[in-house]
Every structure is written in C-alpha cells, then in structure tokens.
Design an enzyme around this catalytic site. Sequence first.
Site, PDB file in Angstrom:
ATOM      1  N   GLY A  30       0.844  -1.432  -0.378  1.00  0.00           N
ATOM      2  CA  GLY A  30      -0.294   0.220   0.023  1.00  0.00           C
ATOM      3  C   GLY A  30       0.781   1.357   0.028  1.00  0.00           C
ATOM      4  O   GLY A  30       2.129   1.264   0.478  1.00  0.00           O
ATOM      5  N   LEU A  31      -0.252   1.714  -0.196  1.00  0.00           N
ATOM      6  CA  LEU A  31       0.828   3.880  -0.373  1.00  0.00           C
ATOM      7  C   LEU A  31       1.733   3.916   1.191  1.00  0.00           C
ATOM      8  O   LEU A  31       1.030   3.687   2.347  1.00  0.00           O
ATOM      9  CB  LEU A  31       0.265   4.559  -0.269  1.00  0.00           C
ATOM     10  CG  LEU A  31      -0.955   4.506  -2.155  1.00  0.00           C
ATOM     11  CD1 LEU A  31      -1.756   5.801  -1.891  1.00  0.00           C
ATOM     12  CD2 LEU A  31       0.120   5.478  -2.634  1.00  0.00           C
ATOM     13  N   SER A  32       2.683   4.673   0.819  1.00  0.00           N
ATOM     14  CA  SER A  32       3.149   5.052   1.843  1.00  0.00           C
ATOM     15  C   SER A  32       2.721   6.161   2.986  1.00  0.00           C
ATOM     16  O   SER A  32       1.410   6.398   2.750  1.00  0.00           O
ATOM     17  CB  SER A  32       4.429   5.822   1.938  1.00  0.00           C
ATOM     18  OG  SER A  32       5.222   6.687   2.312  1.00  0.00           O
ATOM     19  N   SER A  64      -0.325   4.619   4.323  1.00  0.00           N
ATOM     20  CA  SER A  64      -1.822   4.226   4.727  1.00  0.00           C
ATOM     21  C   SER A  64      -1.761   2.930   5.907  1.00  0.00           C
ATOM     22  O   SER A  64      -2.784   2.320   6.236  1.00  0.00           O
ATOM     23  CB  SER A  64      -1.966   2.696   3.816  1.00  0.00           C
ATOM     24  OG  SER A  64      -0.705   2.333   3.421  1.00  0.00           O
ATOM     25  N   GLY A  65      -0.552   2.243   6.633  1.00  0.00           N
ATOM     26  CA  GLY A  65      -0.590   1.975   7.975  1.00  0.00           C
ATOM     27  C   GLY A  65      -0.024   0.494   7.612  1.00  0.00           C
ATOM     28  O   GLY A  65      -0.556  -0.711   8.449  1.00  0.00           O
ATOM     29  N   SER A  75       2.605  -0.973   8.340  1.00  0.00           N
ATOM     30  CA  SER A  75       3.874  -1.193   9.332  1.00  0.00           C
ATOM     31  C   SER A  75       3.194  -1.001  10.869  1.00  0.00           C
ATOM     32  O   SER A  75       2.769  -1.939  11.004  1.00  0.00           O
ATOM     33  CB  SER A  75       4.982   0.231   9.910  1.00  0.00           C
ATOM     34  OG  SER A  75       5.625   0.431   8.976  1.00  0.00           O
ATOM     35  N   SER A  90       6.095  -1.766  -1.855  1.00  0.00           N
ATOM     36  CA  SER A  90       5.804  -2.582  -3.630  1.00  0.00           C
ATOM     37  C   SER A  90       4.830  -2.628  -4.396  1.00  0.00           C
ATOM     38  O   SER A  90       3.683  -2.848  -4.191  1.00  0.00           O
ATOM     39  CB  SER A  90       5.200  -4.411  -2.915  1.00  0.00           C
ATOM     40  OG  SER A  90       4.430  -4.434  -2.495  1.00  0.00           O
TER      41      SER A  90
HETATM   42  N1  LIG Z   1      10.553   8.553  -3.553  1.00  0.00           N
HETATM   43  C1  LIG Z   1      10.410   7.310  -2.158  1.00  0.00           C
HETATM   44  N2  LIG Z   1       8.979   6.454  -2.033  1.00  0.00           N
HETATM   45  C2  LIG Z   1       8.126   6.146  -1.148  1.00  0.00           C
HETATM   46  N3  LIG Z   1       9.574   5.985  -0.396  1.00  0.00           N
HETATM   47  C3  LIG Z   1       9.962   6.200   0.481  1.00  0.00           C
HETATM   48  C4  LIG Z   1      10.449   7.276  -0.676  1.00  0.00           C
HETATM   49  N4  LIG Z   1      11.904   7.653  -0.376  1.00  0.00           N
HETATM   50  C5  LIG Z   1      11.646   7.898   0.612  1.00  0.00           C
HETATM   51  N5  LIG Z   1      10.674   6.131   1.354  1.00  0.00           N
HETATM   52  C6  LIG Z   1      10.268   5.591   2.265  1.00  0.00           C
HETATM   53  O1  LIG Z   1      10.783   4.409   2.197  1.00  0.00           O
HETATM   54  C7  LIG Z   1       9.390   3.608   2.652  1.00  0.00           C
HETATM   55  C8  LIG Z   1       9.426   2.646   1.306  1.00  0.00           C
HETATM   56  O2  LIG Z   1      10.341   1.857   1.311  1.00  0.00           O
HETATM   57  P1  LIG Z   1      10.024  -0.050   0.725  1.00  0.00           P
HETATM   58  O3  LIG Z   1      11.126  -0.914   0.482  1.00  0.00           O
HETATM   59  O4  LIG Z   1       9.156  -0.427   1.291  1.00  0.00           O
HETATM   60  O5  LIG Z   1       9.511   0.572  -1.316  1.00  0.00           O
HETATM   61  S1  LIG Z   1       9.365  -0.581  -1.751  1.00  0.00           S
HETATM   62  O6  LIG Z   1       8.886  -1.110  -1.414  1.00  0.00           O
HETATM   63  O7  LIG Z   1      10.510  -0.554  -2.647  1.00  0.00           O
HETATM   64  O8  LIG Z   1       8.630   0.537  -3.301  1.00  0.00           O
HETATM   65  C9  LIG Z   1       8.306   4.345   3.037  1.00  0.00           C
HETATM   66  O9  LIG Z   1       8.431   4.252   4.327  1.00  0.00           O
HETATM   67  P2  LIG Z   1       6.874   4.022   3.989  1.00  0.00           P
HETATM   68  O10 LIG Z   1       5.805   5.000   4.200  1.00  0.00           O
HETATM   69  O11 LIG Z   1       6.540   2.695   6.208  1.00  0.00           O
HETATM   70  O12 LIG Z   1       5.938   3.717   3.353  1.00  0.00           O
HETATM   71  C10 LIG Z   1       8.779   5.905   2.967  1.00  0.00           C
HETATM   72  O13 LIG Z   1       8.925   5.896   4.176  1.00  0.00           O
HETATM   73  N1  LIG Z   2      -6.854   2.348  10.850  1.00  0.00           N
HETATM   74  C1  LIG Z   2      -5.795   2.905  10.926  1.00  0.00           C
HETATM   75  N2  LIG Z   2      -4.815   1.783  10.130  1.00  0.00           N
HETATM   76  C2  LIG Z   2      -3.446   1.576  11.080  1.00  0.00           C
HETATM   77  N3  LIG Z   2      -3.277   2.726  10.260  1.00  0.00           N
HETATM   78  C3  LIG Z   2      -3.928   4.174  10.948  1.00  0.00           C
HETATM   79  C4  LIG Z   2      -5.519   3.963  11.104  1.00  0.00           C
HETATM   80  N4  LIG Z   2      -5.696   5.421  11.356  1.00  0.00           N
HETATM   81  C5  LIG Z   2      -4.593   6.200  11.699  1.00  0.00           C
HETATM   82  N5  LIG Z   2      -3.032   4.947  11.214  1.00  0.00           N
HETATM   83  C6  LIG Z   2      -2.396   6.318  11.216  1.00  0.00           C
HETATM   84  O1  LIG Z   2      -1.482   5.751   9.830  1.00  0.00           O
HETATM   85  C7  LIG Z   2       0.082   6.265   9.871  1.00  0.00           C
HETATM   86  C8  LIG Z   2       0.272   5.001   9.456  1.00  0.00           C
HETATM   87  O2  LIG Z   2       1.287   5.248   9.205  1.00  0.00           O
HETATM   88  P1  LIG Z   2       2.362   3.810   8.742  1.00  0.00           P
HETATM   89  O3  LIG Z   2       1.524   2.351   9.638  1.00  0.00           O
HETATM   90  O4  LIG Z   2       3.475   3.862   9.032  1.00  0.00           O
HETATM   91  O5  LIG Z   2       2.217   3.193   7.166  1.00  0.00           O
HETATM   92  P2  LIG Z   2       3.382   2.761   6.429  1.00  0.00           P
HETATM   93  O6  LIG Z   2       4.106   1.563   7.141  1.00  0.00           O
HETATM   94  O7  LIG Z   2       1.763   2.224   5.042  1.00  0.00           O
HETATM   95  O8  LIG Z   2       4.138   3.988   5.637  1.00  0.00           O
HETATM   96  C9  LIG Z   2      -0.128   6.122  11.589  1.00  0.00           C
HETATM   97  O9  LIG Z   2       0.234   7.384  12.359  1.00  0.00           O
HETATM   98  C10 LIG Z   2      -1.633   5.314  12.121  1.00  0.00           C
HETATM   99  O10 LIG Z   2      -1.902   5.430  13.326  1.00  0.00           O
END
Ligand SMILES: Nc1ncnc2c1ncn2[C@@H]1O[C@H](COP(=O)(O)OS(=O)(=O)O)[C@@H](OP(=O)(O)O)[C@H]1O
Ligand SMILES: Nc1ncnc2c1ncn2[C@@H]1O[C@H](COP(=O)(O)OP(=O)(O)O)[C@@H](O)[C@H]1O
Length: 202
Positions: free
Chosen positions: A34-36, A38-39, A41, A108
Amino acid sequence: MSKSTNIIWHESNITKADRYKQNNHKSAVLWFTGLSGSGKSTLSVALENELFQLGIHTYRLDGDNVRHGLNKNLGFSPEDRSENIRRIGEVGKLMSDAGLLTLTAFISPYQEDRDQVRSILEKDEFIEIYVKCNLEACESRDPKGLYKKARAGEIKGFTGIDAPYEEPTNPEIIVETDNQSLEESVQVIINYLKEKNYLVND
Ligand SMILES: Nc1ncnc2c1ncn2[C@@H]1O[C@H](COP(=O)(O)OS(=O)(=O)O)[C@@H](OP(=O)(O)O)[C@H]1O
Ligand SMILES: Nc1ncnc2c1ncn2[C@@H]1O[C@H](COP(=O)(O)OP(=O)(O)O)[C@@H](O)[C@H]1O
C-alpha cells in the site's frame, strides 16, 4: 539473471512438514502492500502482537528497517524497488521454510514484482494484503513528513505523487484503513488465517 554456476542444492533432513508439526501452525508470508502512510507498519505490528499472544512464531520485515541493512545499497528507481522486493521475497521464502509466519510491510508498488514473489512460494503460502487508503488520507497523516517534502520537490519519485502505485488486482485480503479501525483490520486478517487453517496443524 543468475551469475552463480556449478551450484547444487543440498537438502536438509528436517522438512517444512516437520516444522509445521513442531510449531503447530503453518508458515506463510503475509505481504502488506500500500501507499506510504496507508498503515502497513502500524497494522503489521499490531497483528504480530496478536499472533504472538496466540503462540504463533512470527517475524516482521519492514521497508524502512530492511533498507537500513540488507538493502542499504538500493534506492527508489523502478529497478531498485524491484530488486528490493525480489530480495524480500527470497528472505520471506527462507523464513517460510523455517516455519515462520512472516509479515512484510513494503510499498511494493508493482503488480509484476508482487506476482514474482507469489510465484516463488508454494500455493497458499503468499497472502497478499492490500492496505487500502486514499492518497488524501495518507497525505494528511504524513507520519514522517515525506509527502510534504515530495510536494515541495525535495523528494523525487515519491510513490503516489510522481511515482506509480499499482493497486493489487486479486489480493487475498483488502483492509480499508481510511474506513476501518486498526482493531477491525487486525480482526479481518486473524479471521482469514483461522478460516483457512493457518493457525493450526490439520
Ligand atoms: N521516493 C520514495 N517513495 C516511497 N517511499 C520512500 C521514498 N523515499 C523514501 N521513502 C521511504 O521508504 C519507505 C518505502 O520503502 P519500501 O522498501 O517499502 O519501498 S518499495 O517497496 O521498494 O517501493 C517509505 O516507508 P513507508 O512510509 O513505511 O511506506 C518511506 O518512508
Ligand atoms: N485504521 C488505521 N490503520 C492503520 N493506521 C492508521 C489507522 N488510522 C490511522 N492510522 C495512522 O496512520 C499512520 C500509518 O503509518 P504507517 O503505519 O507508518 O504506514 P506505512 O507503513 O504504510 O507507511 C500511523 O500514524 C497510524 O497511527
């Protein structure tokens, strides 16, 4: 492309079936995508807590964490993202062989890469979980301030802004974190694992 030649597989005496029996549960890779923001982690941590309480052997692989070590030489170009996912798929496969329920939390963004991981695992060993959340909600959460940086042009090729995210075409599970509470999402996944007999040895 493989550069290794003259390599021959060496079997262990302990099979995956032996490990199932000892652990009293199956192994699988729970693949959160899912998107950054999105939840992925948050949800994988909460789910792992529940599974741990149930006595399940788990391990969690998280994009940010793995990029500190194993994949520190990879960036965010399409090629590097694909290699990131390929390696995690292989690590997930090793962990499945070791009898674990592995939870992976990577954006991903490409369907082809996720399908490639599915293809190296046994049937039913890959559970694709689409952590669905609209871009607006992800951006307003912005837990690491990365969307703000991407909008300001300080990060190039940020997923959802100027890099693609391909929604899963046929995921095993969809959770909608902009509509469901964290607890509800955890329960949906636990129910799936129970219904499909992952948590017992049948
Ligand atoms: N350009 C760009 N696009 C997306 N995300 C970025 C980027 N640069 C740094 N980050 C940080 O890296 C985390 C994503 O790493 P991933 O290994 O999950 O990415 S991927 O699956 O290879 O696309 C992502 O973490 P999440 O927010 O937890 O998804 C970001 O914190
Ligand atoms: N229903 C929900 N499920 C998961 N996260 C949520 C929800 N509602 C709000 N959040 C918040 O959204 C953020 C998600 O961040 P994170 O887990 O780091 O996402 P990702 O790993 O996809 O980047 C956290 O701050 C979390 O507390």
